[in-house]
Design a protein around this motif. Structure first.
Motif, PDB file in Angstrom:
ATOM      1  N   PRO A 291      -3.446  -5.417   7.643  1.00  0.00           N
ATOM      2  CA  PRO A 291      -3.038  -6.474   6.722  1.00  0.00           C
ATOM      3  C   PRO A 291      -3.807  -6.360   5.403  1.00  0.00           C
ATOM      4  CG  PRO A 291      -4.525  -7.359   8.373  1.00  0.00           C
ATOM      5  CD  PRO A 291      -4.258  -5.924   8.760  1.00  0.00           C
ATOM      6  N   PRO A 292      -3.325  -7.010   4.366  1.00  0.00           N
ATOM      7  CA  PRO A 292      -4.054  -6.993   3.099  1.00  0.00           C
ATOM      8  C   PRO A 292      -5.504  -7.428   3.293  1.00  0.00           C
ATOM      9  CG  PRO A 292      -1.906  -8.001   2.812  1.00  0.00           C
ATOM     10  CD  PRO A 292      -2.098  -7.795   4.289  1.00  0.00           C
ATOM     11  N   GLY A 293      -6.412  -6.696   2.640  1.00  0.00           N
ATOM     12  CA  GLY A 293      -7.827  -7.037   2.690  1.00  0.00           C
ATOM     13  C   GLY A 293      -8.615  -6.434   3.835  1.00  0.00           C
ATOM     14  N   MET A 294      -7.949  -5.795   4.803  1.00  0.00           N
ATOM     15  CA  MET A 294      -8.666  -5.226   5.944  1.00  0.00           C
ATOM     16  C   MET A 294      -9.475  -4.002   5.493  1.00  0.00           C
ATOM     17  SD  MET A 294      -7.141  -3.717   9.486  1.00  0.00           S
ATOM     18  CE  MET A 294      -8.166  -2.781  10.603  1.00  0.00           C
ATOM     19  N   PRO A 295     -10.808  -4.021   5.708  1.00  0.00           N
ATOM     20  CA  PRO A 295     -11.613  -2.860   5.314  1.00  0.00           C
ATOM     21  C   PRO A 295     -11.379  -1.682   6.253  1.00  0.00           C
ATOM     22  CG  PRO A 295     -12.988  -4.524   6.367  1.00  0.00           C
ATOM     23  CD  PRO A 295     -11.613  -5.099   6.280  1.00  0.00           C
ATOM     24  N   HIS A 296     -11.412  -0.471   5.671  1.00  0.00           N
ATOM     25  CA  HIS A 296     -11.300   0.763   6.459  1.00  0.00           C
ATOM     26  C   HIS A 296     -11.893   1.915   5.657  1.00  0.00           C
ATOM     27  CE1 HIS A 296      -7.600   0.269   4.140  1.00  0.00           C
ATOM     28  NE2 HIS A 296      -7.500   1.589   4.099  1.00  0.00           N
ATOM     29  N   GLY A 297     -12.369   2.915   6.405  1.00  0.00           N
ATOM     30  CA  GLY A 297     -12.990   4.074   5.763  1.00  0.00           C
ATOM     31  C   GLY A 297     -14.413   3.773   5.331  1.00  0.00           C
ATOM     32  N   PRO A 298     -14.981   4.692   4.592  1.00  0.00           N
ATOM     33  CA  PRO A 298     -14.440   5.978   4.171  1.00  0.00           C
ATOM     34  C   PRO A 298     -14.247   6.934   5.346  1.00  0.00           C
ATOM     35  CG  PRO A 298     -16.754   5.824   3.540  1.00  0.00           C
ATOM     36  CD  PRO A 298     -16.366   4.503   4.132  1.00  0.00           C
ATOM     37  N   TRP A 299     -13.550   8.031   5.061  1.00  0.00           N
ATOM     38  CA  TRP A 299     -13.122   8.974   6.080  1.00  0.00           C
ATOM     39  C   TRP A 299     -13.681  10.361   5.803  1.00  0.00           C
ATOM     40  CZ3 TRP A 299     -10.310   6.551   9.729  1.00  0.00           C
ATOM     41  CH2 TRP A 299      -9.677   5.364   9.379  1.00  0.00           C
ATOM     42  N   ARG A 300     -13.848  11.112   6.902  1.00  0.00           N
ATOM     43  CA  ARG A 300     -14.150  12.546   6.766  1.00  0.00           C
ATOM     44  C   ARG A 300     -13.486  13.270   7.927  1.00  0.00           C
ATOM     45  NH1 ARG A 300     -17.723  13.158  10.567  1.00  0.00           N
ATOM     46  NH2 ARG A 300     -19.513  11.801  10.615  1.00  0.00           N
ATOM     47  N   THR A 301     -13.192  14.543   7.698  1.00  0.00           N
ATOM     48  CA  THR A 301     -12.541  15.339   8.735  1.00  0.00           C
ATOM     49  C   THR A 301     -13.044  16.766   8.689  1.00  0.00           C
ATOM     50  OG1 THR A 301     -10.422  16.135   9.611  1.00  0.00           O
ATOM     51  CG2 THR A 301     -10.539  15.789   7.237  1.00  0.00           C
ATOM     52  N   ASP A 302     -13.296  17.332   9.845  1.00  0.00           N
ATOM     53  CA  ASP A 302     -13.658  18.743   9.942  1.00  0.00           C
ATOM     54  C   ASP A 302     -12.413  19.611  10.085  1.00  0.00           C
ATOM     55  OD1 ASP A 302     -16.407  18.247   9.761  1.00  0.00           O
ATOM     56  OD2 ASP A 302     -16.570  17.927  11.925  1.00  0.00           O
ATOM     57  N   GLU A 303     -11.431  19.139  10.873  1.00  0.00           N
ATOM     58  CA  GLU A 303     -10.250  19.951  11.168  1.00  0.00           C
ATOM     59  C   GLU A 303      -9.075  19.680  10.239  1.00  0.00           C
ATOM     60  OE1 GLU A 303      -7.976  19.032  14.749  1.00  0.00           O
ATOM     61  OE2 GLU A 303      -9.022  17.125  14.897  1.00  0.00           O
ATOM     62  N   GLY A 304      -9.106  18.586   9.488  1.00  0.00           N
ATOM     63  CA  GLY A 304      -7.980  18.166   8.670  1.00  0.00           C
ATOM     64  C   GLY A 304      -7.142  17.135   9.396  1.00  0.00           C
ATOM     65  N   VAL A 305      -6.363  16.373   8.635  1.00  0.00           N
ATOM     66  CA  VAL A 305      -5.510  15.344   9.222  1.00  0.00           C
ATOM     67  C   VAL A 305      -4.289  15.156   8.337  1.00  0.00           C
ATOM     68  CG1 VAL A 305      -6.590  13.350   8.060  1.00  0.00           C
ATOM     69  CG2 VAL A 305      -5.554  13.052  10.323  1.00  0.00           C
ATOM     70  N   LEU A 306      -3.176  14.817   8.980  1.00  0.00           N
ATOM     71  CA  LEU A 306      -1.922  14.543   8.286  1.00  0.00           C
ATOM     72  C   LEU A 306      -1.396  13.216   8.815  1.00  0.00           C
ATOM     73  CD1 LEU A 306      -0.023  16.101   6.277  1.00  0.00           C
ATOM     74  CD2 LEU A 306       1.293  16.763   8.304  1.00  0.00           C
TER      75      LEU A 306
ATOM     76  N   PHE B 133       1.433   9.728   8.270  1.00  0.00           N
ATOM     77  CA  PHE B 133       2.637   9.141   7.695  1.00  0.00           C
ATOM     78  C   PHE B 133       2.318   7.678   7.426  1.00  0.00           C
ATOM     79  CE2 PHE B 133       6.571   6.734   8.179  1.00  0.00           C
ATOM     80  CZ  PHE B 133       7.395   7.384   7.281  1.00  0.00           C
ATOM     81  N   GLU B 134       2.537   7.217   6.195  1.00  0.00           N
ATOM     82  CA  GLU B 134       2.137   5.865   5.823  1.00  0.00           C
ATOM     83  C   GLU B 134       3.268   5.111   5.137  1.00  0.00           C
ATOM     84  OE1 GLU B 134      -2.483   7.128   4.867  1.00  0.00           O
ATOM     85  OE2 GLU B 134      -1.353   6.020   3.370  1.00  0.00           O
ATOM     86  N   VAL B 135       3.318   3.810   5.416  1.00  0.00           N
ATOM     87  CA  VAL B 135       4.231   2.901   4.725  1.00  0.00           C
ATOM     88  C   VAL B 135       3.387   1.761   4.186  1.00  0.00           C
ATOM     89  CG1 VAL B 135       6.239   1.393   4.932  1.00  0.00           C
ATOM     90  CG2 VAL B 135       6.132   3.498   6.285  1.00  0.00           C
ATOM     91  N   ARG B 136       3.579   1.462   2.905  1.00  0.00           N
ATOM     92  CA  ARG B 136       2.841   0.379   2.240  1.00  0.00           C
ATOM     93  C   ARG B 136       3.850  -0.610   1.678  1.00  0.00           C
ATOM     94  NH1 ARG B 136      -1.748   3.434  -1.336  1.00  0.00           N
ATOM     95  NH2 ARG B 136      -3.021   4.093   0.431  1.00  0.00           N
ATOM     96  N   TYR B 137       3.556  -1.911   1.843  1.00  0.00           N
ATOM     97  CA  TYR B 137       4.447  -2.923   1.300  1.00  0.00           C
ATOM     98  C   TYR B 137       3.666  -4.177   0.970  1.00  0.00           C
ATOM     99  CZ  TYR B 137       4.649  -3.827   6.376  1.00  0.00           C
ATOM    100  OH  TYR B 137       4.343  -4.026   7.697  1.00  0.00           O
ATOM    101  N   PRO B 138       4.195  -5.002   0.044  1.00  0.00           N
ATOM    102  CA  PRO B 138       3.448  -6.150  -0.463  1.00  0.00           C
ATOM    103  C   PRO B 138       3.116  -7.178   0.614  1.00  0.00           C
ATOM    104  CG  PRO B 138       5.490  -5.825  -1.705  1.00  0.00           C
ATOM    105  CD  PRO B 138       5.505  -4.872  -0.552  1.00  0.00           C
ATOM    106  N   ALA B 139       2.077  -7.966   0.336  1.00  0.00           N
ATOM    107  CA  ALA B 139       1.598  -8.966   1.281  1.00  0.00           C
ATOM    108  C   ALA B 139       2.687  -9.932   1.708  1.00  0.00           C
ATOM    109  CB  ALA B 139       0.419  -9.726   0.687  1.00  0.00           C
ATOM    110  N   GLY B 140       3.576 -10.305   0.811  1.00  0.00           N
ATOM    111  CA  GLY B 140       4.599 -11.297   1.152  1.00  0.00           C
ATOM    112  C   GLY B 140       5.925 -10.713   1.575  1.00  0.00           C
ATOM    113  N   GLY B 141       6.008  -9.394   1.738  1.00  0.00           N
ATOM    114  CA  GLY B 141       7.310  -8.793   2.022  1.00  0.00           C
ATOM    115  C   GLY B 141       7.282  -7.773   3.115  1.00  0.00           C
TER     116      GLY B 141
END
Length: 117
Positions: free
Chosen positions: A90-105, A107-115
């Motif tokens: 949800p909006p405002g949820m803290p996450h990261g920072p991130w690091r990777t040794d092997e790599g990562v891929l 799929f993301e969807v982003r949309y507004p707080a009210g929609g």
């Protein structure tokens, strides 16, 4: 509104460097509404990528993330997340920072707080 697309090979969309200018962190923007910021993308962290300079992330939008390949570590949580795992932030949820040794891929969807996407 996001543009209408019928099926197309996502490889037709080039990867571009994300905000922060780290060439190891790139994205394919598959669909974007420039007015609202609603977006669908594939995010790639190349092996050795580390988003520590960007710090902990908090967004003013909903973000859904599915890990397609590889894994990365949320440095704050000291936890590894891998292919097949999903997050809904949800909006405002803290996450990261991130690091990777092997790599990562992801799929993301982003949309507004009210929609919805």
């Amino acid at each position: 509104m996001k543009p209408e697309f019928e099926f197309f090979p996502v490889t037709d969309v080039p990867f571009t460097v994300c905000a922060g200018d780290d060439p190891l962190i790139t994205e394919r923007i598959l669909s974007l509404d420039p007015e609202t910021g609603v977006a669908t993308r594939i995010l790639r962290y190349a092996p050795g990528a580390d988003s520590t300079p960007l710090g902990v992330q908090r967004h003013d939008f909903w973000e859904e993330v599915y890990i397609l390949e590889g894994s990365f570590v949320d440095i704050t949580l000291d936890r590894t997340f891998a292919a097949g795992e999903y997050a809904c932030r949800p909006p405002g949820m803290p996450h990261g920072p991130w690091r990777t040794d092997e790599g990562v891929l992801t799929f993301e969807v982003r949309y507004p707080a009210g929609g919805r996407p």
